[in-house]
Design a protein around this motif. Structure first.
Motif, PDB file in Angstrom:
ATOM      1  N   TYR A 231       0.746  -1.081   0.507  1.00  0.00           N
ATOM      2  CA  TYR A 231       0.066   0.238   0.167  1.00  0.00           C
ATOM      3  C   TYR A 231       0.740   1.606  -0.256  1.00  0.00           C
ATOM      4  CZ  TYR A 231      -3.936   3.240   1.138  1.00  0.00           C
ATOM      5  OH  TYR A 231      -5.156   3.917   1.237  1.00  0.00           O
ATOM      6  N   GLY A 232       0.865   1.998  -0.884  1.00  0.00           N
ATOM      7  CA  GLY A 232       1.277   2.829  -1.406  1.00  0.00           C
ATOM      8  C   GLY A 232       1.041   4.682  -0.493  1.00  0.00           C
ATOM      9  N   ALA A 233       2.003   4.540   0.071  1.00  0.00           N
ATOM     10  CA  ALA A 233       1.002   6.104   1.313  1.00  0.00           C
ATOM     11  C   ALA A 233       2.381   6.706   1.807  1.00  0.00           C
ATOM     12  CB  ALA A 233      -0.124   5.471   1.827  1.00  0.00           C
ATOM     13  N   ASP A 234       1.489   8.603   1.884  1.00  0.00           N
ATOM     14  CA  ASP A 234       2.258   9.356   2.897  1.00  0.00           C
ATOM     15  C   ASP A 234       2.011   9.068   3.806  1.00  0.00           C
ATOM     16  OD1 ASP A 234       3.736  11.180   4.092  1.00  0.00           O
ATOM     17  OD2 ASP A 234       3.429  12.241   2.168  1.00  0.00           O
ATOM     18  N   LEU A 235       2.584   8.816   4.870  1.00  0.00           N
ATOM     19  CA  LEU A 235       1.534   8.635   6.178  1.00  0.00           C
ATOM     20  C   LEU A 235       1.362   9.728   7.027  1.00  0.00           C
ATOM     21  CD1 LEU A 235       2.395   5.173   7.195  1.00  0.00           C
ATOM     22  CD2 LEU A 235       0.826   5.538   6.707  1.00  0.00           C
ATOM     23  N   ALA A 236       2.459  10.931   7.107  1.00  0.00           N
ATOM     24  CA  ALA A 236       2.348  12.050   7.235  1.00  0.00           C
ATOM     25  C   ALA A 236       1.558  12.861   6.607  1.00  0.00           C
ATOM     26  CB  ALA A 236       3.556  12.739   6.113  1.00  0.00           C
ATOM     27  N   VAL A 237       0.488  12.234   6.327  1.00  0.00           N
ATOM     28  CA  VAL A 237      -0.716  13.166   6.194  1.00  0.00           C
ATOM     29  C   VAL A 237      -2.239  11.970   6.238  1.00  0.00           C
ATOM     30  CG1 VAL A 237      -2.779  13.454   4.315  1.00  0.00           C
ATOM     31  CG2 VAL A 237      -0.168  13.548   3.465  1.00  0.00           C
ATOM     32  N   GLU A 238      -3.737  12.787   7.524  1.00  0.00           N
ATOM     33  CA  GLU A 238      -3.971  11.974   8.190  1.00  0.00           C
ATOM     34  C   GLU A 238      -4.688  11.083   7.584  1.00  0.00           C
ATOM     35  OE1 GLU A 238      -7.772  13.080  11.222  1.00  0.00           O
ATOM     36  OE2 GLU A 238      -5.829  14.548  11.073  1.00  0.00           O
ATOM     37  N   GLU A 239      -4.988  12.031   5.618  1.00  0.00           N
ATOM     38  CA  GLU A 239      -6.565  11.111   5.081  1.00  0.00           C
ATOM     39  C   GLU A 239      -6.210   9.958   4.560  1.00  0.00           C
ATOM     40  OE1 GLU A 239      -5.407  14.668   4.855  1.00  0.00           O
ATOM     41  OE2 GLU A 239      -7.171  15.573   5.355  1.00  0.00           O
ATOM     42  N   GLN A 240      -4.188  10.109   4.316  1.00  0.00           N
ATOM     43  CA  GLN A 240      -3.734   8.658   3.776  1.00  0.00           C
ATOM     44  C   GLN A 240      -4.042   7.581   5.177  1.00  0.00           C
ATOM     45  OE1 GLN A 240      -0.306   9.136   0.769  1.00  0.00           O
ATOM     46  NE2 GLN A 240      -1.305  11.030   0.442  1.00  0.00           N
ATOM     47  N   ARG A 241      -3.813   7.483   6.079  1.00  0.00           N
ATOM     48  CA  ARG A 241      -3.873   7.570   7.169  1.00  0.00           C
ATOM     49  C   ARG A 241      -4.861   6.778   7.535  1.00  0.00           C
ATOM     50  NH1 ARG A 241      -0.698  11.174   9.521  1.00  0.00           N
ATOM     51  NH2 ARG A 241      -1.753  11.841  11.126  1.00  0.00           N
ATOM     52  N   THR A 242      -5.901   7.979   7.248  1.00  0.00           N
ATOM     53  CA  THR A 242      -7.963   7.137   7.224  1.00  0.00           C
ATOM     54  C   THR A 242      -7.607   6.144   6.043  1.00  0.00           C
ATOM     55  OG1 THR A 242      -8.286   9.081   8.408  1.00  0.00           O
ATOM     56  CG2 THR A 242     -10.060   7.994   7.919  1.00  0.00           C
ATOM     57  N   ARG A 243      -7.301   6.841   4.548  1.00  0.00           N
ATOM     58  CA  ARG A 243      -8.330   5.803   3.801  1.00  0.00           C
ATOM     59  C   ARG A 243      -6.991   4.525   3.758  1.00  0.00           C
ATOM     60  NH1 ARG A 243      -7.716  10.286   0.361  1.00  0.00           N
ATOM     61  NH2 ARG A 243      -5.119  10.451   0.073  1.00  0.00           N
TER      62      ARG A 243
ATOM     63  N   ALA B  67      -6.702   2.551   6.576  1.00  0.00           N
ATOM     64  CA  ALA B  67      -7.269   1.786   6.939  1.00  0.00           C
ATOM     65  C   ALA B  67      -8.967   1.564   6.887  1.00  0.00           C
ATOM     66  CB  ALA B  67      -7.962   2.441   8.687  1.00  0.00           C
ATOM     67  N   GLY B  68      -9.145   1.924   5.939  1.00  0.00           N
ATOM     68  CA  GLY B  68     -10.579   1.722   5.314  1.00  0.00           C
ATOM     69  C   GLY B  68     -10.200   0.440   4.283  1.00  0.00           C
ATOM     70  N   TRP B  69      -8.773   0.760   3.822  1.00  0.00           N
ATOM     71  CA  TRP B  69      -8.927  -0.311   2.759  1.00  0.00           C
ATOM     72  C   TRP B  69      -8.971  -1.177   3.700  1.00  0.00           C
ATOM     73  CZ3 TRP B  69      -4.154  -2.892   2.399  1.00  0.00           C
ATOM     74  CH2 TRP B  69      -4.184  -3.906   1.570  1.00  0.00           C
ATOM     75  N   LEU B  70      -7.625  -1.680   4.174  1.00  0.00           N
ATOM     76  CA  LEU B  70      -7.637  -2.652   5.691  1.00  0.00           C
ATOM     77  C   LEU B  70      -9.254  -3.682   5.851  1.00  0.00           C
ATOM     78  CD1 LEU B  70      -5.324  -1.780   7.247  1.00  0.00           C
ATOM     79  CD2 LEU B  70      -4.680  -3.635   5.883  1.00  0.00           C
ATOM     80  N   GLY B  71     -10.037  -2.345   5.880  1.00  0.00           N
ATOM     81  CA  GLY B  71     -11.309  -2.583   6.375  1.00  0.00           C
ATOM     82  C   GLY B  71     -11.909  -3.088   5.134  1.00  0.00           C
ATOM     83  N   GLU B  72     -11.855  -3.030   4.000  1.00  0.00           N
ATOM     84  CA  GLU B  72     -12.739  -3.405   2.791  1.00  0.00           C
ATOM     85  C   GLU B  72     -12.310  -4.537   2.827  1.00  0.00           C
ATOM     86  OE1 GLU B  72     -11.975  -0.538   0.415  1.00  0.00           O
ATOM     87  OE2 GLU B  72     -13.130   1.218   0.577  1.00  0.00           O
ATOM     88  N   ARG B  73     -10.284  -4.784   2.652  1.00  0.00           N
ATOM     89  CA  ARG B  73     -10.499  -6.411   2.277  1.00  0.00           C
ATOM     90  C   ARG B  73     -10.357  -7.568   3.486  1.00  0.00           C
ATOM     91  NH1 ARG B  73      -6.257  -5.881  -2.277  1.00  0.00           N
ATOM     92  NH2 ARG B  73      -6.205  -4.541  -3.319  1.00  0.00           N
TER      93      ARG B  73
END
Length: 268
Positions: free
Chosen positions: A62-74, A76-82
């Motif tokens: 999972y590619g993400a810039d963890l400095a960005v709050e919205e990407q951290r929330t996404r 967690a949502g991605w983990l839930g969806e899968r």
């Protein structure tokens, strides 16, 4: 490594250094790994390496810039969806900066705070409810030996890691009765890309050479951290010499430590 058999681990900062080493050491025993970092090309290469080592391993990237709050929330949502249940969270992602605070770049300092403190705290908060429902889980926060001392020339970095170690100790007390092991891994210098990024145009290799016997390899640092989690230890310092040195330094009156740090800062 029996403690980790069948686990599903999420590793932040997994594209290199300690993060990649955590993945390599867990691959033979884990059921699944979720690798998170900004550099997806490196994550892809690591996934291929891990699947060659353990073809039955489930590896998600999972590619993400963890400095960005919205990407951290996404995330967690991605983990839930899968329906990916995480029972071992490794908060490894971190940034550093070496140099005087008055000449630091604010964007770099802000990113360091957002990743070292914000991402670690937020991801833990996001994933903890499902980990509690699993009945048995673990969190490993990669801190630093810098967390024990206010280091000149690394003032903000050492302050962020002091937060990480303090938070870990508190959560270890809170969550142990609920079946969650929480551990802070506090390494000293480890030859990774960390200082390549942290030092402002200086030679990182030369820095490690000045540290001598307190330097440990990524493999040793990771193995020490995983052993500590399995033993339900709240914090651990890799390397016997460094661990003993830190233990001694922490009982020395702080006015003495302050003078030592002043002398040490002149050599950096």
């Amino acid at each position: 490594m029996k403690f980790y058999e069948g686990c599903t681990a999420l590793i932040t900062g997994a594209s290199s250094g300690l993060g990649a080493e955590f993945a390599r050491q867990l691959a033979p025993v884990a059921r699944g790994l979720v690798l998170v970092a900004r550099r997806e090309d490196r994550l892809e290469a690591l996934r291929e390496e891990l699947l060659e080592l353990q073809p039955s391993l489930q590896v998600e990237i999972y590619g993400a810039d963890l400095a960005v709050e919205e990407q951290r929330t996404r995330l967690a949502g991605w983990l839930g969806e899968r329906a990916i249940g995480i029972d071992f969270l490794i908060n490894n992602a971190g940034l550093g900066d070496h140099g005087h605070f008055d000449s630091s770049d604010w964007g770099r300092v802000r990113a360091m705070i957002d990743v070292n403190i914000g991402a670690l705290t937020h991801l833990t908060h996001l994933l903890l409810p499902s980990m509690l429902r699993s009945g048995r889980a673990a969190i490993l926060n990669v801190s630093s030996v810098a967390s024990f001392f206010p280091l000149p020339n690394m003032a903000v970095y050492s302050a962020t890691k002091a937060y990480v170690t303090s938070l870990t100790e508190a959560l270890a007390i809170e969550l142990r009765p609920k079946g969650i092991t929480v551990t802070a891994l506090c390494p000293g210098p480890v030859p990774t890309e960390f200082f390549d990024v942290a030092r402002r145009g200086e030679d990182a290799t030369a820095h490690y050479e000045t540290m001598g016997p307190v330097v440990v390899t990524p493999a040793v640092a990771v193995r020490t951290g995983l052993d500590a989690v399995a033993r339900d230890r709240a914090r651990v310092v890799p390397g016997l010499l460094l661990a003993v040195s830190v233990g001694v330094a922490l009982v020395v009156p702080f006015f003495v430590t302050r003078e030592i740090l002043r002398l040490f800062s002149k050599k950096l």
